[in-house]
Design a protein around this motif. Structure first.
Motif, mmCIF file in Angstrom:
data_model
loop_
_atom_site.group_PDB
_atom_site.id
_atom_site.type_symbol
_atom_site.label_atom_id
_atom_site.label_comp_id
_atom_site.label_asym_id
_atom_site.label_seq_id
_atom_site.Cartn_x
_atom_site.Cartn_y
_atom_site.Cartn_z
ATOM 1 N N VAL A 5 49.216 49.632 71.262
ATOM 2 C CA VAL A 5 49.049 50.476 70.068
ATOM 3 C C VAL A 5 49.262 49.595 68.838
ATOM 4 O O VAL A 5 50.311 48.967 68.686
ATOM 5 N N LEU A 6 48.235 49.530 67.991
ATOM 6 C CA LEU A 6 48.277 48.629 66.831
ATOM 7 C C LEU A 6 48.993 49.303 65.665
ATOM 8 O O LEU A 6 48.544 50.330 65.148
ATOM 9 N N ALA A 7 50.090 48.696 65.243
ATOM 10 C CA ALA A 7 50.888 49.320 64.180
ATOM 11 C C ALA A 7 51.483 48.266 63.249
ATOM 12 O O ALA A 7 52.583 48.420 62.737
ATOM 13 N N ALA A 8 50.734 47.164 63.047
ATOM 14 C CA ALA A 8 51.296 46.065 62.250
ATOM 15 C C ALA A 8 50.723 45.999 60.837
ATOM 16 O O ALA A 8 51.180 45.208 60.026
ATOM 17 N N GLY A 9 49.717 46.835 60.539
ATOM 18 C CA GLY A 9 48.984 46.702 59.274
ATOM 19 C C GLY A 9 49.832 47.006 58.046
ATOM 20 O O GLY A 9 50.861 47.684 58.130
ATOM 21 N N GLN A 10 49.369 46.517 56.898
ATOM 22 C CA GLN A 10 50.110 46.733 55.652
ATOM 23 C C GLN A 10 49.816 48.091 55.027
ATOM 24 O O GLN A 10 50.546 48.532 54.148
ATOM 25 N N GLY A 11 48.718 48.725 55.435
ATOM 26 C CA GLY A 11 48.412 50.052 54.906
ATOM 27 C C GLY A 11 48.204 50.046 53.410
ATOM 28 O O GLY A 11 48.680 50.952 52.698
ATOM 29 N N THR A 12 47.458 49.070 52.907
ATOM 30 C CA THR A 12 47.316 48.942 51.441
ATOM 31 C C THR A 12 46.585 50.149 50.839
ATOM 32 O O THR A 12 46.860 50.531 49.704
ATOM 33 N N ARG A 13 45.680 50.751 51.605
ATOM 34 C CA ARG A 13 44.949 51.897 51.053
ATOM 35 C C ARG A 13 45.822 53.154 51.011
ATOM 36 O O ARG A 13 45.458 54.135 50.382
ATOM 37 N N MET A 14 46.928 53.118 51.714
ATOM 38 C CA MET A 14 47.824 54.273 51.754
ATOM 39 C C MET A 14 48.889 54.206 50.649
ATOM 40 O O MET A 14 49.728 55.090 50.521
ATOM 41 N N GLU A 80 51.420 37.546 60.824
ATOM 42 C CA GLU A 80 50.550 37.706 59.662
ATOM 43 C C GLU A 80 49.469 38.707 60.063
ATOM 44 O O GLU A 80 48.950 38.621 61.183
ATOM 45 N N GLN A 81 49.117 39.632 59.172
ATOM 46 C CA GLN A 81 48.151 40.659 59.551
ATOM 47 C C GLN A 81 46.734 40.088 59.438
ATOM 48 O O GLN A 81 46.019 40.312 58.464
ATOM 49 N N ALA A 82 46.363 39.314 60.464
ATOM 50 C CA ALA A 82 45.116 38.545 60.428
ATOM 51 C C ALA A 82 43.958 39.273 61.094
ATOM 52 O O ALA A 82 42.910 38.683 61.341
ATOM 53 N N GLY A 83 44.136 40.555 61.421
ATOM 54 C CA GLY A 83 43.037 41.328 61.996
ATOM 55 C C GLY A 83 43.406 41.969 63.322
ATOM 56 O O GLY A 83 44.411 41.622 63.951
ATOM 57 N N THR A 84 42.557 42.909 63.740
ATOM 58 C CA THR A 84 42.885 43.707 64.928
ATOM 59 C C THR A 84 42.789 42.900 66.230
ATOM 60 O O THR A 84 43.570 43.134 67.154
ATOM 61 N N ASP A 86 43.439 39.703 66.437
ATOM 62 C CA ASP A 86 44.651 38.884 66.367
ATOM 63 C C ASP A 86 45.878 39.710 66.789
ATOM 64 O O ASP A 86 46.778 39.207 67.477
ATOM 65 N N ALA A 87 45.888 40.993 66.409
ATOM 66 C CA ALA A 87 47.002 41.879 66.782
ATOM 67 C C ALA A 87 47.046 42.054 68.302
ATOM 68 O O ALA A 87 48.119 41.986 68.917
ATOM 69 N N VAL A 88 45.881 42.259 68.933
ATOM 70 C CA VAL A 88 45.864 42.435 70.394
ATOM 71 C C VAL A 88 46.253 41.114 71.067
ATOM 72 O O VAL A 88 46.956 41.101 72.081
ATOM 73 N N ASN A 103 44.340 52.472 67.934
ATOM 74 C CA ASN A 103 44.851 52.290 66.576
ATOM 75 C C ASN A 103 46.029 53.222 66.346
ATOM 76 O O ASN A 103 45.913 54.426 66.564
ATOM 77 N N GLY A 104 47.127 52.685 65.864
ATOM 78 C CA GLY A 104 48.323 53.506 65.632
ATOM 79 C C GLY A 104 48.214 54.396 64.414
ATOM 80 O O GLY A 104 49.158 55.128 64.103
ATOM 81 N N ASP A 105 47.073 54.359 63.724
ATOM 82 C CA ASP A 105 46.910 55.235 62.559
ATOM 83 C C ASP A 105 45.707 56.158 62.745
ATOM 84 O O ASP A 105 45.147 56.643 61.776
ATOM 85 N N ASN A 106 45.322 56.374 63.998
ATOM 86 C CA ASN A 106 44.219 57.296 64.277
ATOM 87 C C ASN A 106 44.741 58.467 65.090
ATOM 88 O O ASN A 106 45.599 58.302 65.957
HETATM 89 P P1 TTP Z 1 43.398 48.961 59.125
HETATM 90 O O1 TTP Z 1 43.472 50.415 58.773
HETATM 91 O O2 TTP Z 1 42.086 48.294 59.021
HETATM 92 O O3 TTP Z 1 44.459 48.126 58.297
HETATM 93 P P2 TTP Z 1 45.822 48.605 57.684
HETATM 94 O O4 TTP Z 1 46.495 49.607 58.554
HETATM 95 O O5 TTP Z 1 46.615 47.406 57.326
HETATM 96 O O6 TTP Z 1 45.407 49.383 56.359
HETATM 97 P P3 TTP Z 1 44.730 48.862 54.986
HETATM 98 O O7 TTP Z 1 43.319 48.508 55.304
HETATM 99 O O8 TTP Z 1 44.839 50.089 54.125
HETATM 100 O O9 TTP Z 1 45.546 47.731 54.438
HETATM 101 O O10 TTP Z 1 43.936 48.726 60.606
HETATM 102 C C1 TTP Z 1 43.559 49.481 61.731
HETATM 103 C C2 TTP Z 1 44.721 49.506 62.701
HETATM 104 O O11 TTP Z 1 45.042 48.185 63.138
HETATM 105 C C3 TTP Z 1 45.977 50.045 62.098
HETATM 106 O O12 TTP Z 1 46.625 50.806 63.099
HETATM 107 C C4 TTP Z 1 46.793 48.824 61.756
HETATM 108 C C5 TTP Z 1 46.362 47.818 62.786
HETATM 109 N N1 TTP Z 1 46.344 46.423 62.353
HETATM 110 C C6 TTP Z 1 47.231 45.526 62.918
HETATM 111 O O13 TTP Z 1 48.055 45.893 63.755
HETATM 112 N N2 TTP Z 1 47.168 44.206 62.544
HETATM 113 C C7 TTP Z 1 46.267 43.754 61.630
HETATM 114 O O14 TTP Z 1 46.243 42.544 61.341
HETATM 115 C C8 TTP Z 1 45.362 44.698 61.032
HETATM 116 C C9 TTP Z 1 44.364 44.267 59.998
HETATM 117 C C10 TTP Z 1 45.440 46.020 61.434
#
Ligand code: TTP
Length: 393
Positions: A5-14, A80-84, A86-88, A103-106
């Protein structure tokens, strides 16, 4: 199968809501957002949850602990939040055999996650009206044949819903090059799996990507509507509750209060006297709703206080906000146009005719403040008594 479950993002849009509380921990009914995803994975039979954490990750770890609902939980830290992808990849040392990624935000309909696990290799998809805004799947003979990001000419109206069941071999394919926006994207891994395997599309009935504040409101509307009413707290005989209303143990509802569900009044919250709560509303832990306050279709986060004679509609208030007496939120424009909101510096349509304000943690409004629709108040912002606030601050 293990579920990442991906939950590392910064959530900048939130922002401003995600400034101190990471997006996966924002409240959706009685649980944090990511707990709904984890629950769906557990209900589908996940043998272990691997949570990828990063931004404010300790809050996530504290909530789920080493075991959640009897299922082991392990943690992979993405520095570093370098992408999904990279997270996996960060979670890879925890994996063996086929694995799922969510995705932990879906929010997903849980039955579909069950089907996803059974159909591995598989990708969740949902029919959308505007596929140009999504990753779009092409299909032939019941299999996924391709995936393309935000195409000008979408091959189908099936959007990628960010939930995958991967074969074990995909573990070796996670080191994809960075995309044009500089992130290592899971969709590039999905493309390789589609090339090498027969991948099943699993269609969702319902799905919500919770990336922006009004989507948090929509997430609460979804999950509050599923509540079964229950009174465990202290509710006055002179209060009137109708529809599905949950008053948790340790919450107080005083005389003269009217609550029209769905509504959830959490432990330690105090409502009234003479308050009116309607629409899908969450009053989170230790929040206080004062005398003659009306709250409609809103999220009031923990520790927030709304003083007497105020109106809050279609709004999200962060933690420990103090709404001064007589504060009024406007949630509708005279021209009936959809309300816009500022996301990463741009005004974007919320797609909502009614939308109020989003207040970051510790905002304080002076008495008799008027707040205009679509306003964004940063954490700690203040307003003066009697002020009409028309611009973000
Ligand atoms: P996103 O919604 O694309 O990224 P985010 O949650 O950081 O939000 P924002 O674009 O507003 O800054 O990410 C989709 C999912 O993946 C979400 O659950 C967070 C996770 N994620 C990571 O775990 N690591 C990462 O490097 C990125 C980019 C996302």
């Amino acid at each position: 199968m293990k579920a990442v479950v991906l939950a590392a993002g910064q959530g900048t849009r939130m922002r401003p809501l995600s400034e101190s509380v990471p997006k996966p921990m924002l409240p959706v009914a009685d649980r944090p957002l990511a707990a709904h995803t984890v629950d769906a994975a557990i209900d589908a039979g996940a043998a272990e949850i691997v949570l990828v954490i990063g931004y404010e990750g300790e809050t996530v770890r504290d909530y789920f602990g080493p075991e959640y609902r009897g299922v082991p939980v392990s943690y992979a830290v993405q520095e570093e939040q370098a992408g999904t992808a990279d997270a996996v990849d960060a979670a890879s040392p925890h994996l063996e055999g086929p694995f799922a990624v969510l995705n932990g935000d879906n929010l997903y309909d849980p039955a579909a996650i069950d089907r996803l696990f059974d159909a591995c290799p598989a990708v969740c998809a949902i029919e959308v009206d505007e596929p140009r805004n999504y990753g779009v799947l092409s299909t032939a003979d019941g299999s996924v044949t391709g995936i393309v990001e935000k195409p000008d000419e979408p091959p189908t109206n099936l959007a990628n819903a960010g939930a995958y069941a991967f074969p074990a071999a995909a573990r070796e394919w996670l080191a994809v090059p960075a995309s044009e926006r500089g992130e290592h994207e899971i969709t590039d891994v999905v493309a390789r799996v589609i090339d090498e395997y027969d991948v099943t599309p699993v269609t969702l009935e319902r799905w919500l990507d919770v990336g922006r504040p009004w989507e948090l409101l929509a997430a609460n509307e979804w999950h509050l509507a599923e509540l079964d009413g229950r009174i465990d707290g202290d509710v006055s005989d002179d209060a009137h509750l109708e529809g599905e209303v949950v008053v948790e143990a340790g919450a107080t509802v005083e005389p003269g209060v009217v609550i029209e569900g769905p509504a959830l009044i959490r432990e330690g919250a105090e409502v009234g006297p003479n308050a009116y709560v309607r629409g899908a509303t969450l009053i989170d832990r230790d929040a206080e709703i004062g005398h003659a306050v009306e709250i409609k279709n809103s999220v009031v986060s923990r520790g927030t206080s709304v003083s007497h004679l105020s109106y809050i509609g279609d709004s999200v208030l962060g933690r420990d906000v103090n709404v001064g007496a007589g504060t009024n939120v406007a949630n509708l424009r005279h021209d009936d146009a959809d309300i816009e909101f500022t996301v990463k510096g741009d005004r974007v349509s919320t797609g909502r005719r009614k939308f109020g304000v989003v207040a970051g943690d510790r905002v304080k409004t002076g008495i008799n403040t008027s707040l205009t629709p679509g306003l964004r108040l940063e954490a700690g912002a203040t307003t003066m008594p009697g002020e009409t606030v028309e611009r973000d601050r």
